[in-house]
Scaffold this active site. Structure first.
Site, PDB file in Angstrom:
ATOM      1  N   CYS A  42     -36.697  72.388  56.833  1.00 38.70           N
ATOM      2  CA  CYS A  42     -35.635  72.614  57.811  1.00 38.70           C
ATOM      3  C   CYS A  42     -34.930  71.284  58.066  1.00 38.70           C
ATOM      4  O   CYS A  42     -35.598  70.256  58.230  1.00 38.70           O
ATOM      5  CB  CYS A  42     -36.249  73.137  59.109  1.00 38.70           C
ATOM      6  SG  CYS A  42     -35.033  73.467  60.392  1.00 38.70           S
ATOM      7  N   LEU A  43     -33.608  71.307  58.111  1.00 41.25           N
ATOM      8  CA  LEU A  43     -32.858  70.060  58.307  1.00 41.25           C
ATOM      9  C   LEU A  43     -33.166  69.411  59.658  1.00 41.25           C
ATOM     10  O   LEU A  43     -32.995  68.208  59.816  1.00 41.25           O
ATOM     11  CB  LEU A  43     -31.352  70.309  58.176  1.00 41.25           C
ATOM     12  CG  LEU A  43     -30.874  70.746  56.778  1.00 41.25           C
ATOM     13  CD1 LEU A  43     -29.377  71.035  56.799  1.00 41.25           C
ATOM     14  CD2 LEU A  43     -31.210  69.703  55.725  1.00 41.25           C
ATOM     15  N   HIS A  56     -35.063  82.640  57.908  1.00 44.11           N
ATOM     16  CA  HIS A  56     -35.229  81.281  58.460  1.00 44.11           C
ATOM     17  C   HIS A  56     -34.077  80.954  59.410  1.00 44.11           C
ATOM     18  O   HIS A  56     -34.296  80.475  60.519  1.00 44.11           O
ATOM     19  CB  HIS A  56     -35.313  80.259  57.321  1.00 44.11           C
ATOM     20  CG  HIS A  56     -35.425  78.841  57.789  1.00 44.11           C
ATOM     21  ND1 HIS A  56     -36.573  78.089  57.632  1.00 44.11           N
ATOM     22  CD2 HIS A  56     -34.528  78.030  58.427  1.00 44.11           C
ATOM     23  CE1 HIS A  56     -36.372  76.887  58.159  1.00 44.11           C
ATOM     24  NE2 HIS A  56     -35.143  76.821  58.640  1.00 44.11           N
ATOM     25  N   GLU A  57     -32.843  81.224  58.965  1.00 46.84           N
ATOM     26  CA  GLU A  57     -31.676  80.910  59.802  1.00 46.84           C
ATOM     27  C   GLU A  57     -31.619  81.826  61.022  1.00 46.84           C
ATOM     28  O   GLU A  57     -31.269  81.392  62.120  1.00 46.84           O
ATOM     29  CB  GLU A  57     -30.380  81.007  58.992  1.00 46.84           C
ATOM     30  CG  GLU A  57     -30.285  80.025  57.830  1.00 46.84           C
ATOM     31  CD  GLU A  57     -30.614  78.599  58.221  1.00 46.84           C
ATOM     32  OE1 GLU A  57     -30.255  78.158  59.334  1.00 46.84           O
ATOM     33  OE2 GLU A  57     -31.244  77.908  57.402  1.00 46.84           O
ATOM     34  N   GLN A  80     -28.604  74.033  65.589  1.00 47.27           N
ATOM     35  CA  GLN A  80     -28.922  72.768  64.924  1.00 47.27           C
ATOM     36  C   GLN A  80     -27.810  71.731  65.047  1.00 47.27           C
ATOM     37  O   GLN A  80     -28.026  70.556  64.723  1.00 47.27           O
ATOM     38  CB  GLN A  80     -29.220  73.005  63.434  1.00 47.27           C
ATOM     39  CG  GLN A  80     -30.488  73.805  63.207  1.00 47.27           C
ATOM     40  CD  GLN A  80     -30.755  73.979  61.728  1.00 47.27           C
ATOM     41  OE1 GLN A  80     -30.200  74.860  61.089  1.00 47.27           O
ATOM     42  NE2 GLN A  80     -31.593  73.118  61.164  1.00 47.27           N
ATOM     43  N   GLY A 107     -28.841  76.240  54.350  1.00 49.78           N
ATOM     44  CA  GLY A 107     -28.490  76.995  55.545  1.00 49.78           C
ATOM     45  C   GLY A 107     -28.421  76.064  56.744  1.00 49.78           C
ATOM     46  O   GLY A 107     -29.076  75.017  56.763  1.00 49.78           O
ATOM     47  N   HIS A 128     -33.595  80.648  63.844  1.00 44.03           N
ATOM     48  CA  HIS A 128     -32.959  79.582  64.629  1.00 44.03           C
ATOM     49  C   HIS A 128     -32.158  80.138  65.807  1.00 44.03           C
ATOM     50  O   HIS A 128     -32.179  79.558  66.893  1.00 44.03           O
ATOM     51  CB  HIS A 128     -32.012  78.756  63.749  1.00 44.03           C
ATOM     52  CG  HIS A 128     -32.682  77.644  63.012  1.00 44.03           C
ATOM     53  ND1 HIS A 128     -33.328  76.607  63.638  1.00 44.03           N
ATOM     54  CD2 HIS A 128     -32.791  77.398  61.680  1.00 44.03           C
ATOM     55  CE1 HIS A 128     -33.814  75.769  62.724  1.00 44.03           C
ATOM     56  NE2 HIS A 128     -33.512  76.227  61.526  1.00 44.03           N
TER      57      HIS A 128
HETATM   58 NI    NI Z   1     -33.983  75.363  59.694  1.00 39.04          NI
END
Ligand code: NI
Length: 196
Positions: free
Chosen positions: A105-106, A147-148, A50, A45, A151
Site C-alpha cells: 500500500c502506498l 484493497h481500494e 490517501q 491504485g 480504503h
Molecule cells: Ni492501499
C-alpha cells in the site's frame, strides 16, 4: 499535480468516507491529480483518503500487471485494460474461495504481506461522468478493487493479518507514522516530530 500521500497512522485513513455528487468542487482536477500521484509512486491504485480526503473515490490502473509473467494469462488479459475511476463504489456481493496475494500500500511503504480475500466481487459504482455501472470482477482485478474499496471504508490491508503478524509489524508501522521511512515519493506523516 503530485499530491503528498498520507502515511499510516493518519486518522483520515480510518474514516468511513462519504459519498459525493457530480457538483463536488474541482472533481476532474482532483481525479487527474490522484492519477498523476499514483503513477509517480508506481502504484496500481490510490484512494481519496490517501491524499487526505475522506470521500468515496478511488482510481485504479492495473495495466502494469499485464507485464507480470508470474500471473495467469487470463489475469494479464483482464488487467491490461483495467484503468478506471470509481465513485461511490459499493460491493453488492463477494463470493468464491479465499486466496492469498502479496499486497502492499502506498500509505505503508516497505511493507508487503499475504492477504486473503474472496475471488469474486459484484460491484456498482459511478464513473467520472457519474454514469452508473454494475460489474463482476474476478482474480487480481477483484483484489485491487477490494484493497481500494477497503480504503474508503477506513480499512487497511494490515488489519487483515494474523495477530502474530500484526505484533511483528507494530514497530515498523509506528516508525512509518513518524516519518522514519524512506519512500520514493512525497508523503505526509501524522506523527512527524522533528523538521527534516
Ligand atoms: Ni492501499
Amino acid at each position: 499535480m503530485i499530491l503528498p500521500i498520507v502515511a499510516y497512522g493518519d486518522p483520515v485513513l480510518r474514516k468511513k468516507a462519504v459519498e459525493i455528487t457530480s457538483d463536488y468542487p474541482n472533481l476532474k482536477e482532483l481525479i487527474a491529480n490522484m492519477q498523476e500521484t499514483m503513477y509517480n509512486a508506481s502504484g496500481v491504485g490510490l484512494a481519496a483518503p490517501q491524499i487526505g480526503k475522506a470521500i468515496r473515490l478511488f482510481v485504479i490502473d492495473a495495466s502494469p500487471f499485464a507485464e507480470d509473467e508470474e500471473l495467469s494469462a487470463s489475469d494479464r488479459e483482464t488487467l491490461k485494460d483495467f484503468k478506471k475511476v470509481f465513485i461511490n463504489a459499493r460491493i453488492l456481493e463477494e463470493e468464491g474461495t479465499e486466496w492469498s496475494f502479496n499486497e502492499g500500500c502506498l500509505s505503508i511503504p516497505d511493507v508487503r504481506e499475504d492477504v486473503y480475500r474472496k475471488s469474486k466481487v459484484h460491484i456498482q459504482y459511478q464513473d467520472e461522468d457519474f454514469n452508473t455501472h454494475t460489474e463482476v470482477l474476478e482474480g487480481l482485478a477483484a483484489r485491487v478493487f477490494q484493497h481500494e474499496y477497503d480504503h474508503i471504508e477506513g480499512v487497511l490491508f494490515t488489519d487483515k493479518l494474523s495477530t502474530l503478524k500484526k505484533r511483528l509489524l507494530k514497530r515498523k508501522l509506528e516508525n512509518i507514522s513518524k516519518g522514519k521511512i524512506r519512500a520514493e515519493y512525497r508523503m505526509r506523516f501524522p506523527n512527524l516530530k522533528s523538521k527534516r
